[in-house]
Design a protein around this motif. Sequence first.
Motif, short mmCIF file in Angstrom:
data_model
loop_
_atom_site.label_atom_id
_atom_site.label_comp_id
_atom_site.label_asym_id
_atom_site.label_seq_id
_atom_site.Cartn_x
_atom_site.Cartn_y
_atom_site.Cartn_z
N PHE A 14 -15.62 -26.67 80.96
CA PHE A 14 -14.43 -27.10 80.33
C PHE A 14 -13.62 -25.80 79.56
CE2 PHE A 14 -12.49 -28.80 76.02
CZ PHE A 14 -11.57 -29.43 76.51
N GLN A 15 -14.07 -24.99 79.14
CA GLN A 15 -13.45 -23.92 78.82
C GLN A 15 -12.95 -23.14 79.89
OE1 GLN A 15 -16.37 -21.91 76.27
NE2 GLN A 15 -15.60 -22.78 74.51
N ASN A 16 -13.65 -22.90 81.01
CA ASN A 16 -13.10 -22.29 82.34
C ASN A 16 -11.79 -23.21 82.70
OD1 ASN A 16 -15.34 -20.54 82.37
ND2 ASN A 16 -16.33 -21.72 83.81
N SER A 75 -11.23 -23.68 89.35
CA SER A 75 -11.80 -23.31 90.31
C SER A 75 -12.73 -24.65 91.05
CB SER A 75 -12.89 -22.31 90.18
OG SER A 75 -14.10 -22.83 89.39
N SER A 76 -13.02 -24.51 92.11
CA SER A 76 -13.43 -25.79 92.85
C SER A 76 -15.01 -26.05 91.94
CB SER A 76 -13.63 -25.55 94.21
OG SER A 76 -14.52 -24.27 94.66
N GLY A 85 -15.96 -29.40 90.93
CA GLY A 85 -17.03 -30.07 91.56
C GLY A 85 -18.06 -30.46 90.57
N TYR A 86 -18.36 -29.69 89.59
CA TYR A 86 -19.27 -29.78 88.37
C TYR A 86 -18.87 -31.46 87.78
CZ TYR A 86 -21.36 -30.02 83.74
OH TYR A 86 -22.11 -30.33 82.65
N PHE A 87 -17.73 -31.38 87.64
CA PHE A 87 -17.19 -32.73 86.89
C PHE A 87 -17.63 -33.93 87.73
CE2 PHE A 87 -15.20 -29.92 83.70
CZ PHE A 87 -16.30 -30.43 82.40
N LEU A 88 -16.95 -33.70 88.86
CA LEU A 88 -16.97 -34.98 89.97
C LEU A 88 -18.42 -35.24 90.35
CD1 LEU A 88 -14.01 -33.79 92.31
CD2 LEU A 88 -14.05 -35.57 90.51
N LEU A 89 -19.15 -34.32 90.40
CA LEU A 89 -20.69 -34.61 90.69
C LEU A 89 -21.29 -35.28 89.66
CD1 LEU A 89 -22.89 -34.15 92.49
CD2 LEU A 89 -23.49 -31.97 91.58
#
Length: 251
Positions: A213-215, A222-223, A227-231
């Motif tokens: 989230f902070q990133n 970044s992907s 991708g982390y959240f979508l996964l």
Amino acid sequence: MMILTIASREFRTLFLSPMAWTILAILQFILAFLFLTQVEAFAELQPKLATIEGAPGLTDIIVPPLFGNAGIILLLVTPLLTMRLICEERRNKTLSLLLSAPISNIDVILGKYFGILGLLLLIIALITLMPLSLLSGAELDLGKLFANILGLLLLVSAFTAIGLFMSCIAGHPTIAAMGAFGMLLLLWILDWSAGMSDQRSELFAYLSMLKHFQNVQSGLISSADIGYFLLFIITFITLSIRSLDNDRLQK
């Protein structure tokens, strides 16, 4: 589509009870207070910041703290919104009627998911209006503002998916809320515990919601973070569908 029909029904149902209105009112009061506090702090620091080269601007001082605080508050609120989605239907004996209807489990899960997400999108929109109100007399970094909106949207989408799954497997709304809150809190502080040791765990750092989230908040989209959240969202929605499949087989 049945998904939209169920989502619309779920969204309307939220506003038939005082809970949604109460949550909206309390959230806006708390976040408006925090927002005005940050604006006041910037006004006091502005003369000093003007003399510092490369000093943080209005957007850096106001927007990330506002959306960061919103993320923490929504971590507490989302389990309250999702706890009744499935287990309340099961307790009221209406789940069997829903499962006997000519609709798929995917329609049921996604419909309820998007219904709750609709309310959270409304909350994000109201939060966004606060920094946008500054455009009348100041300049904002709209790119960084968009990054914070995107980060909060991904965050609450993941919160909702986990809350929905806990509602599918819990026998009581209170247990669903406590389970969802516990899981979300663990994922939130995971990177903190990793940083306490001398050897930082890459696995904990990757699993930490706060880190990703902070990133996104920083504007470095970044992907890997998307991708982390979508996964996460896809995984818990799939698990919710599987859980409802088991309920349908037992009917």
